[in-house]
Design a protein around this motif. Structure first.
Motif, PDB file in Angstrom:
ATOM      1  N   ARG A 133       0.849  -1.193   0.000  1.00  0.00           N
ATOM      2  CA  ARG A 133       0.000   0.000   0.000  1.00  0.00           C
ATOM      3  C   ARG A 133       0.881   1.237   0.000  1.00  0.00           C
ATOM      4  N   ASN A 165       1.372   8.636   1.435  1.00  0.00           N
ATOM      5  CA  ASN A 165       1.840   9.977   1.140  1.00  0.00           C
ATOM      6  C   ASN A 165       3.066  10.220   2.020  1.00  0.00           C
ATOM      7  N   ILE A 168      -2.570   6.320  -0.068  1.00  0.00           N
ATOM      8  CA  ILE A 168      -2.982   6.986  -1.299  1.00  0.00           C
ATOM      9  C   ILE A 168      -3.322   5.946  -2.362  1.00  0.00           C
ATOM     10  N   GLU A 169      -3.973   6.408  -3.417  1.00  0.00           N
ATOM     11  CA  GLU A 169      -4.411   5.548  -4.509  1.00  0.00           C
ATOM     12  C   GLU A 169      -3.204   5.029  -5.303  1.00  0.00           C
ATOM     13  N   LYS A 170      -3.334   3.793  -5.796  1.00  0.00           N
ATOM     14  CA  LYS A 170      -2.289   3.202  -6.638  1.00  0.00           C
ATOM     15  C   LYS A 170      -2.597   3.513  -8.091  1.00  0.00           C
ATOM     16  N   ASN A 171      -2.183   4.685  -8.540  1.00  0.00           N
ATOM     17  CA  ASN A 171      -2.325   5.007  -9.956  1.00  0.00           C
ATOM     18  C   ASN A 171      -0.929   5.036 -10.587  1.00  0.00           C
ATOM     19  N   ASN A 217       1.634   7.620  -9.107  1.00  0.00           N
ATOM     20  CA  ASN A 217       2.088   7.282  -7.753  1.00  0.00           C
ATOM     21  C   ASN A 217       3.005   6.062  -7.749  1.00  0.00           C
TER      22      ASN A 217
END
Length: 182
Positions: free
Chosen positions: A113, A116, A123-126, A129
């Motif tokens: 995971r 920040n 935070i989102e896994k895009n 990132n």
């Protein structure tokens, strides 16, 4: 010359050594103030094996790692010196980054995971990132190195200490049996 009792105890040493080595890998340790686990995919834990070697005059128990984890097992066992911090390993990072492809695959695992770095919130896994985390983690690992966990040494030593007396007794029984045979 068949040493059945000795062979039995040596196989027990191997089994105990593998189990203890797997246990040593699974332990979460605190290294440089952070909790660190050496198990991500479980390939290394599953790949530990032993062989009882019979030579002309003696026996030996050999521990090792097979399968996909054999490529990196020695780096986990011995550690890797970083470019800034040395950990006393025979291996060293040469460049500014560790293997970014491998780190990216590790980050993309569902159990990993992202946080920040400023707030510590998840935070989102895009794509952005993941790229950023890959870059930062790779650079950090290359600088600081990897502290080794001598899991095979610790596991085989622990197991040997457990069976040492029984091994001596088995060797004695087998030797007496060999000398009294016609």
């Amino acid at each position: 010359m068949i040493f059945t009792q000795t062979n039995k105890v040596l196989n027990e040493w191997g089994k105990l050594g593998v189990e203890r080595s797997q246990f040593e890998l699974k332990i979460t340790r605190t290294i440089r103030g952070r909790k660190v686990s050496r198990v991500a995919s479980g390939d290394l834990v599953k790949g530990i094996y032993y062989n009882v070697l019979k030579r002309k005059r003696d026996f030996a128990v050999k521990f090792g790692v097979k399968g996909p984890a054999s490529r990196y097992a020695s780096f986990i066992h011995d550690g890797v010196n970083g470019t800034k911090i040395k950990v006393g390993s025979p291996y060293s990072f040469k460049g500014k980054f560790a293997n970014m492809t491998a780190i990216r695959k590790w980050i993309e695992r569902p159990a990993f995971r992202l946080r920040n770095p400023k707030t510590g919130a998840f935070i989102e896994k895009n794509e952005k990132n993941i790229k950023q985390a890959t870059y930062l983690i790779s650079r950090s690992i290359a600088k600081k190195g990897i502290v080794g966990v001598p899991y095979i040494d610790a596991g085989s030593e622990w197991a040997f200490n457990k069976i040492q007396r029984r091994l001596e007794d088995a060797w004695e029984k087998d030797s007496v049996q060999f000398l009294t045979e016609d």
